[in-house]
Design a protein around this motif. Structure first.
Motif, PDB file in Angstrom:
ATOM      1  N   GLU A   4       0.828  -1.206   0.000  1.00  0.00           N
ATOM      2  CA  GLU A   4       0.000   0.000   0.000  1.00  0.00           C
ATOM      3  C   GLU A   4       0.863   1.258   0.000  1.00  0.00           C
ATOM      4  O   GLU A   4       0.592   2.226  -0.715  1.00  0.00           O
ATOM      5  N   ARG A   5       1.930   1.242   0.835  1.00  0.00           N
ATOM      6  CA  ARG A   5       2.802   2.406   0.891  1.00  0.00           C
ATOM      7  C   ARG A   5       3.558   2.584  -0.422  1.00  0.00           C
ATOM      8  O   ARG A   5       3.745   3.716  -0.907  1.00  0.00           O
ATOM      9  N   LEU A   6       4.037   1.485  -1.001  1.00  0.00           N
ATOM     10  CA  LEU A   6       4.753   1.562  -2.277  1.00  0.00           C
ATOM     11  C   LEU A   6       3.854   2.135  -3.362  1.00  0.00           C
ATOM     12  O   LEU A   6       4.283   2.977  -4.162  1.00  0.00           O
ATOM     13  N   LYS A   7       2.613   1.717  -3.369  1.00  0.00           N
ATOM     14  CA  LYS A   7       1.653   2.233  -4.350  1.00  0.00           C
ATOM     15  C   LYS A   7       1.462   3.734  -4.169  1.00  0.00           C
ATOM     16  O   LYS A   7       1.436   4.496  -5.150  1.00  0.00           O
ATOM     17  N   LYS A  10       4.489   5.718  -5.416  1.00  0.00           N
ATOM     18  CA  LYS A  10       4.496   5.794  -6.877  1.00  0.00           C
ATOM     19  C   LYS A  10       3.487   6.818  -7.386  1.00  0.00           C
ATOM     20  O   LYS A  10       3.748   7.537  -8.352  1.00  0.00           O
ATOM     21  N   VAL A  11       2.327   6.874  -6.727  1.00  0.00           N
ATOM     22  CA  VAL A  11       1.322   7.868  -7.102  1.00  0.00           C
ATOM     23  C   VAL A  11       1.884   9.276  -6.901  1.00  0.00           C
ATOM     24  O   VAL A  11       1.720  10.159  -7.758  1.00  0.00           O
ATOM     25  N   GLN A  12       2.568   9.487  -5.769  1.00  0.00           N
ATOM     26  CA  GLN A  12       3.164  10.790  -5.486  1.00  0.00           C
ATOM     27  C   GLN A  12       4.216  11.148  -6.541  1.00  0.00           C
ATOM     28  O   GLN A  12       4.328  12.294  -6.980  1.00  0.00           O
ATOM     29  N   TYR A  21       0.141  18.354  -7.478  1.00  0.00           N
ATOM     30  CA  TYR A  21       0.713  18.761  -6.198  1.00  0.00           C
ATOM     31  C   TYR A  21       0.478  17.694  -5.132  1.00  0.00           C
ATOM     32  O   TYR A  21      -0.627  17.176  -4.999  1.00  0.00           O
ATOM     33  N   ASN A  22       1.550  17.412  -4.376  1.00  0.00           N
ATOM     34  CA  ASN A  22       1.452  16.480  -3.260  1.00  0.00           C
ATOM     35  C   ASN A  22       1.290  17.200  -1.927  1.00  0.00           C
ATOM     36  O   ASN A  22       1.206  16.566  -0.878  1.00  0.00           O
ATOM     37  N   CYS A  23       1.306  18.516  -1.959  1.00  0.00           N
ATOM     38  CA  CYS A  23       1.067  19.343  -0.783  1.00  0.00           C
ATOM     39  C   CYS A  23       0.656  20.725  -1.283  1.00  0.00           C
ATOM     40  O   CYS A  23       0.667  20.976  -2.493  1.00  0.00           O
ATOM     41  N   ILE A  24       0.277  21.593  -0.375  1.00  0.00           N
ATOM     42  CA  ILE A  24       0.057  22.995  -0.739  1.00  0.00           C
ATOM     43  C   ILE A  24       1.403  23.685  -0.561  1.00  0.00           C
ATOM     44  O   ILE A  24       1.859  23.884   0.567  1.00  0.00           O
TER      45      ILE A  24
END
Length: 381
Positions: A4-7, A10-12, A21-24
């Motif tokens: 789950e974390r690896l997935k 990869k999405v990030q 964006y992975n954050c603001i």
């Protein structure tokens, strides 16, 4: 768990490659800071600390109210949204709104007035022109206050948590799962409403996770400042216990860990950190050891940011900057702790407290650029 974390990682990665964006991000307002602290991240607990009157409230508003709001307004393609639950333990709603209006006038029209001028407290009244400009900003502030709730009537830890919990219930679903699962049986989840109906059999279930209705929404919970928390009756009037209860039991274990909301707590440095002994030992900067009323909060926070004003202590030079010329317009932003990124940053900022403005300064070695800034400040005076 690992898969789950690896997935997710990869999405990030793909988000970054595609320009999502992975954050603001802080990069628009704090480009140098963003190299150490990329931005406002879900599930992160930030702590801002400084001595009284240095500007920690202003920094919190600038970093965690103005910055995210400006970002989503200027980057609609991001699809991101924010909801800010601002628990004003020190100021009233009216005071909070006034500071936003003053900052807006300075940025939009280059009109620099303070809150007292806004309210015609000096000899002269505020001009009709300024009133008209504030009226024209009605749509701006109506949109802003769709994103932010200012709460000045709740001040105890459980009351604040209960307010946040209601928002989480209205905008997501809490799930519970069985403690013991027989061999071959599938894990069963129930929602919070079903859990409440279990009665005496609740002991067979444990909290599992929270699912937001809109994953693009960042919920930011700000408490200013936590030394003003009102103790619960069960804590026998202990301020220390109230701060611990809010920070550890609610902010860390629930709001950030389970719900993935962002928490920003503002905490004063101990008054003793400004005494003669600290001055003689040149230990005037904010530190983790000098957090006021409860030092244990640093254990819960993932990021601790300190704010320092050398002019207050009549220092003439700091980090190579000429404080005799910058005066009280200089602030130093210090990353005291960063469990999720790069630590050890001491960043010079230009500060105008009257209009709630912060801006990164160039390195003090850039003498020509700094000379221009020195001259602008001196001309202002």
């Amino acid at each position: 768990m690992f898969e789950e974390r690896l997935k997710k990682i990869k999405v990030q990665q793909q988000n970054k490659r595609s320009g999502s964006y992975n954050c603001i991000p802080f990069s628009d307002n704090f480009p140098l800071l963003s190299r150490h602290l990329p931005g406002i991240m879900k599930g992160v607990y930030y702590l801002i600390t400084a001595n009284s009157g240095i500007g920690k409230t202003q920094l919190a508003k600038y970093m965690f109210v103005k910055t995210p709001y400006d970002f989503i307004k200027s980057h609609p393609e991001s699809g991101l949204k924010i909801k800010i639950l601002y628990f004003a333990l020190e100021e009233s709603k009216e005071e909070f709104i006034d500071t936003l209006i003053v900052a807006y006038l300075a940025e939009k029209y280059k009109i620099k007035i303070d809150v007292l001028q806004l309210n015609s407290m000096y000899d002269e009244e505020i001009s009709d022109d300024i009133i008209e400009k504030v009226e024209k900003a009605r749509d701006y502030f109506m949109e802003l206050f769709d994103c932010i709730e200012i709460v000045d009537s709740v001040s105890n830890p459980y009351g604040i948590y209960k307010y946040c919990r209601k928002y989480s219930n209205d905008n997501g679903t809490h799930f519970w799962t069985q403690l013991k699962i027989t061999d071959g049986a599938a894990k069963k989840f129930i929602t919070h409403s079903d859990y409440e109906k279990l009665g005496t059999s609740k002991g067979n279930w444990k909290y599992s996770h929270y699912q937001q209705h809109d994953e693009n929404e960042y919920v930011i919970v700000i408490s200013d400042h936590i030394s003003l928390l009102q103790p619960e009756q069960r804590h026998a009037g202990s301020k220390h216990k109230a701060m611990e209860n809010w920070s550890a039991d609610y902010c860390r274990k629930q709001i950030t860990k389970h719900w993935k909301y962002t928490v920003v707590n503002i905490q004063q440095q101990a008054a003793a950190s400004e005494n003669v002994e600290h001055y003689k030992a040149a230990r005037l900067e904010p530190s983790l050891d000098n957090l006021g009323d409860n030092k244990l909060t640093q254990r819960d926070a993932l990021v601790v940011i300190g704010l320092f004003a050398p002019y207050r202590y009549k220092l003439t030079n700091y980090l190579g900057y000429d404080i005799t010329r910058l005066k009280d317009h200089f602030r130093s932003l210090i990353i005291l702790k960063n469990r999720i990124g790069r630590p050890n940053l001491n960043l010079g900022l230009y500060f105008d407290g009257a209009i709630n403005k912060f801006k990164e300064l160039p390195n003090s070695r850039f003498t020509a650029t700094m000379e221009e800034i020195y001259n602008k400040i001196e001309n202002k005076y």
